[in-house]
Design an enzyme around this catalytic site. Sequence first.
Site, PDB file in Angstrom:
ATOM      1  N   ARG A 179      37.654   1.112 -10.565  1.00 52.77           N
ATOM      2  CA  ARG A 179      36.705   0.042 -10.231  1.00 52.77           C
ATOM      3  C   ARG A 179      37.132  -1.306 -10.797  1.00 52.77           C
ATOM      4  NH1 ARG A 179      34.344   4.803 -10.860  1.00 52.77           N
ATOM      5  NH2 ARG A 179      34.106   4.450 -13.085  1.00 52.77           N
ATOM      6  N   GLU A 211      38.679  11.704 -25.307  1.00 56.98           N
ATOM      7  CA  GLU A 211      37.828  12.548 -26.144  1.00 56.98           C
ATOM      8  C   GLU A 211      38.311  13.999 -26.141  1.00 56.98           C
ATOM      9  OE1 GLU A 211      33.101  13.606 -26.714  1.00 56.98           O
ATOM     10  OE2 GLU A 211      33.709  12.208 -25.144  1.00 56.98           O
TER      11      GLU A 211
END
Length: 178
Positions: free
Chosen positions: A61, A98
């Site tokens: 995006r 993560e």
Amino acid sequence: MSTDSLTALVRTIPDFPKPGILFRDITTLLADGDGLRDLVNRMAAVAQPLDPDLIVGIEARGFILGAALALALGKGFVPVRKKGKLPGKTVGIDYCLEYGADRLEMHEGQVPVGARVLLVDDLIATGGTALAAAQLLREQGASVLMALFAIDLPDLGGMVALEADGVAAQAIIAFDGD
């Protein structure tokens, strides 16, 4: 358009991509012509005084907002992509997520040494991807003037992490944790 009206155009999807996450979906804002225009105008107002040489957008995006911003400012646009998406010779950086690792790449030589760049993405959360993109740009000899985002999730600390790394950062709207 008010900031509240712009913020209201962002859809919140609970439990995506996993339980307990509130996903902030910018596609609803992008689909609103007035909202998109207002967002790009606000980003341009932040970026214009910096007078960057290039706008660099992070996949995916960040491509939409970065290209629109480049057009508004009359600047060139450079995409930073995920591994294996660019056809030419690339330079890249590996970074930790993560739960795992990823790689960002850009075409070799597309950002000239000494270029003053503005890094753009739709959302800043923990900042890992933006930090990696900034490091990649610095390794190519660019000066990262600022990282600019449509949305900040301040509870996740990404803006603080960028600023601690010497990258000025700003977002147009923010969503505090719920």
